[in-house]
Design an enzyme around this catalytic site. Structure first.
Site, short mmCIF file in Angstrom:
data_model
loop_
_atom_site.label_atom_id
_atom_site.label_comp_id
_atom_site.label_asym_id
_atom_site.label_seq_id
_atom_site.Cartn_x
_atom_site.Cartn_y
_atom_site.Cartn_z
N GLY A 1 -6.49 -1.41 -2.61
CA GLY A 1 -5.89 -1.32 -1.28
C GLY A 1 -4.82 -2.37 -1.08
O GLY A 1 -4.46 -3.07 -2.01
N ASN A 2 -4.31 -2.45 0.13
CA ASN A 2 -3.33 -3.49 0.46
C ASN A 2 -3.63 -4.00 1.86
O ASN A 2 -4.43 -3.42 2.59
CB ASN A 2 -1.90 -2.96 0.31
CG ASN A 2 -1.60 -1.85 1.29
OD1 ASN A 2 -1.52 -2.06 2.49
ND2 ASN A 2 -1.46 -0.63 0.76
N SER A 3 -2.97 -5.07 2.24
CA SER A 3 -3.36 -5.75 3.48
C SER A 3 -2.51 -5.36 4.69
O SER A 3 -2.43 -6.11 5.65
CB SER A 3 -3.34 -7.26 3.26
OG SER A 3 -2.11 -7.63 2.70
N SER A 4 -1.91 -4.17 4.66
CA SER A 4 -1.15 -3.74 5.83
C SER A 4 -2.08 -3.55 7.03
O SER A 4 -3.12 -2.90 6.93
CB SER A 4 -0.44 -2.41 5.53
OG SER A 4 0.15 -1.92 6.72
#
Ligand code: CTP
Ligand code: CA
Length: 233
Positions: free
Chosen positions: A33-36
């Site tokens: 995932g990513n931290s958006s």
């Protein structure tokens, strides 16, 4: 015009927005995932709705509450986001891709939770590339009069400035506007403030000074509105 000012200048327009960050599952409980945070896409949706637009928000894994008067379509992966955006593109007067889309996904999704083995062997993760949503909707336009907006977070490098990279990305993606954030030094992510330069195809670079994500949203909708073809009298 100030952001959020209740002028219903987007009445009659349908805008499609993506927000959040996609998750690419490895097994039922683990993902890349990513931290958006989703804050910028949600702000765009809230401001567009306040200005009278019909708003569809395709939201990837955001914790934020549904904005009032906005249709929210939840998705998890880049492929799901691709399906929802391409499937809805023909209805939209503007599409804004504010989501952080994973470039790659695991080649195989394991149906059961991955277990450790007694011999200590480490599994390999093979990745494949996800479809490029912004590139697809821009190069294969569902409607000729539609305005398409992308986002790019860049740090620049030894050979290229943030703006050089932004210009090249606008060309490559084929969108009408590109909102470029300079993220060198850890700026922007999860923050309530945003500073950007908005590029268009005519070569204009509009700097937007540091301000709220609502304020940047207001500037983006103002620009989108100037790019829509003016109706014949
Ligand atoms: N985007 C997309 N589909 C993808 C990847 C990105 O629609 N598979 C969109 C993002 O939502 C954003 C824009 O494209 O609006 C730019 O994303 P970015 O990650 O900067 O572009 P990439 O082409 O993936 O380039 P990079 O190699 O720099 O990550
Ligand atoms: Ca990317």
């Amino acid at each position: 015009r100030a952001a959020g000012q209740s002028v219903a200048d987007l009445t009659g327009k349908h805008v499609l927005i993506s927000a959040g960050g996609t998750r690419e599952h490895l097994d039922p409980v683990r993902y890349l995932g990513n931290s958006s945070s989703g804050k910028q896409g949600y702000a765009l949706a809230r401001i567009a709705a306040a200005r009278g637009a019909k708003v569809t928000l395709v939201a990837a894994n955001s914790e934020l509450p549904d904005p009032a008067g906005v249709q929210v379509v939840p998705v998890v992966s880049a492929q799901e986001l691709y399906d929802e955006i391409t499937g809805r593109a023909a209805d939209a007067d503007a599409i804004v891709m504010a989501a952080a889309v994973a470039d790659f996904r695991p080649a195989d999704v394991v149906e059961h939770k991955i277990k450790k083995t007694a011999d200590g062997a480490v599994p390999a993760v093979n990745l494949v590339q996800n479809p490029d949503i912004l590139h697809t909707i821009s190069h294969d336009r569902a409607r000729p009069d539609q305005i398409i907006v992308g986002f790019a977070a860049e740090t620049g490098d030894a050979d290229h400035t943030v703006l050089d990279l932004g210009r090249a990305k606008l060309e490559r993606k084929g969108c009408d506007l590109l909102v470029v954030n300079d993220v060198s030094g850890g700026k922007v992510f999860g923050s309530d403030l945003n500073e950007a330069v908005i590029l268009d195809r005519a070569g204009t670079a509009l700097p937007v000074p540091s301000g709220s994500k609502d304020a940047l949203s207001g500037v983006i909708w103002n620009l989108v509105a100037t790019h829509w073809p003016t109706p014949r009298p």
